[in-house]
Write a protein that holds these residues in place. Structure first.
Motif, PDB file in Angstrom:
ATOM      1  N   SER A 155      61.284  54.946  35.334  1.00  0.00           N
ATOM      2  CA  SER A 155      60.358  55.877  34.689  1.00  0.00           C
ATOM      3  C   SER A 155      59.741  55.252  33.445  1.00  0.00           C
ATOM      4  CB  SER A 155      61.093  57.165  34.311  1.00  0.00           C
ATOM      5  OG  SER A 155      61.627  57.796  35.450  1.00  0.00           O
ATOM      6  N   GLY A 156      58.752  55.926  32.911  1.00  0.00           N
ATOM      7  CA  GLY A 156      58.139  55.502  31.657  1.00  0.00           C
ATOM      8  C   GLY A 156      57.410  54.181  31.779  1.00  0.00           C
ATOM      9  N   THR A 157      57.643  53.298  30.818  1.00  0.00           N
ATOM     10  CA  THR A 157      56.933  52.012  30.773  1.00  0.00           C
ATOM     11  C   THR A 157      57.608  50.937  31.598  1.00  0.00           C
ATOM     12  OG1 THR A 157      58.164  51.328  28.794  1.00  0.00           O
ATOM     13  CG2 THR A 157      56.098  52.543  28.443  1.00  0.00           C
ATOM     14  N   GLY A 158      58.727  51.261  32.241  1.00  0.00           N
ATOM     15  CA  GLY A 158      59.444  50.256  33.008  1.00  0.00           C
ATOM     16  C   GLY A 158      60.154  49.250  32.134  1.00  0.00           C
ATOM     17  N   LEU A 206      66.824  52.912  38.311  1.00  0.00           N
ATOM     18  CA  LEU A 206      66.221  51.597  38.150  1.00  0.00           C
ATOM     19  C   LEU A 206      65.342  51.238  39.348  1.00  0.00           C
ATOM     20  CD1 LEU A 206      69.376  49.654  36.889  1.00  0.00           C
ATOM     21  CD2 LEU A 206      67.705  50.948  35.542  1.00  0.00           C
ATOM     22  N   ARG A 207      64.329  50.401  39.057  1.00  0.00           N
ATOM     23  CA  ARG A 207      63.453  49.867  40.101  1.00  0.00           C
ATOM     24  C   ARG A 207      63.592  48.342  40.129  1.00  0.00           C
ATOM     25  NH1 ARG A 207      59.246  52.163  42.526  1.00  0.00           N
ATOM     26  NH2 ARG A 207      59.026  53.743  40.894  1.00  0.00           N
TER      27      ARG A 207
END
Length: 252
Positions: free
Chosen positions: A160-163, A175-176
């Motif tokens: 999420s967010g800015t990564g 996590l991505r």
């Protein structure tokens, strides 16, 4: 007591996390007066009595993406890793121990926790803890603490967010994957499961446990699934708000 002793060790990589774009990662340690080995054994009893379903309490709120992922039924594995730090004294001997009895699902409705689930946390000197969360998990295999499978968190960023990169203080994160995992890893994947139902929820309706019910939770359990359900019901007591949905057919 389980302690973390390694760093930047070479490990075999688990295929489940090697092929998954999204991973929920949580670090674990003693909590609510129970050491980690006891907690894992309790979660295994939950899993057996819940046909694979168990819930793991966590301290931080879910990622903003969780509700959407739950509605879509995206496959998200959960990796459980031993914390590097030793358990805090307040977690080993809490002033107050709480049991949680309801949760907010991904559509915003409040429901009873599944009948097999026992989610606890420590309270504080000022009164009841106001916020606590839990991962809704499923595993077809027994929950057993294992060594030798690495989890390279540097191959992931926050989903999420800015990564942003995973911060050292983050305990539970969605996590991505951004890179291939290295065989040199700071953490291990000590066991794994996958998210189900509402995935990562806020739990509600806490109750303080007295010494008798804390003793029941800590006692050796040798019964079957029906005995476990009866024990959970005795420890949890009646929810403040009755009539929540049952867990059969609800989560999976």
């Amino acid at each position: 007591m389980l302690q973390y002793t390694s760093g930047h060790e070479a490990y075999d990589l688990e295929p489940l996390t090697e092929r998954s774009e999204l991973v929920c990662w949580t670090k674990m340690q003693a909590e609510a007066g129970q050491d980690l080995a006891t907690i894992i054994a309790r979660k295994e009893r939950e899993r057996l009595a819940g046909n694979g379903l168990f819930m793991w309490g966590v301290g931080n709120a879910p990622s903003s993406m969780i509700s959407s992922l739950a509605r879509l039924g995206r496959d998200v594995p959960v990796v459980f890793s031993l914390m590097k730090s030793k358990p805090k004294a307040v977690d080993l001997t809490p002033y107050i121990t709480l049991v949680w009895r309801r949760y907010i699902d991904h559509s915003g409705g409040e429901r009873d926790l599944p009948a097999n689930v026992l989610v606890t946390s420590r309270g504080d000197h000022a009164g009841l803890k106001k916020r606590h969360y839990a991962l809704m998990c499923f595993s077809e295999t027994p929950l057993e603490f294992q060594r030798g499978q690495g989890f390279d968190h540097h191959a992931f960023r926050n989903a999420s967010g800015t990564g942003a990169p995973v911060g050292a203080s983050q305990v539970t994160s969605l996590l991505r994957r951004v890179d291939k995992m290295s065989e040199q890893a700071d953490y291990e994947a000590n066991f794994q499961a996958r998210l189900v139902g509402s995935y990562w929820v806020k739990v509600t309706d806490p109750a303080m446990l007295d010494a008798e019910r804390i003793g029941l939770m800590a006692s050796r359990f040798d019964g079957d699934a029906a005995d476990w359900l009866a024990l959970v019901a005795e420890i949890r007591g009646e929810p403040t708000t009755p009539g929540g949905a049952r867990h059969e057919g609800l989560l999976i």
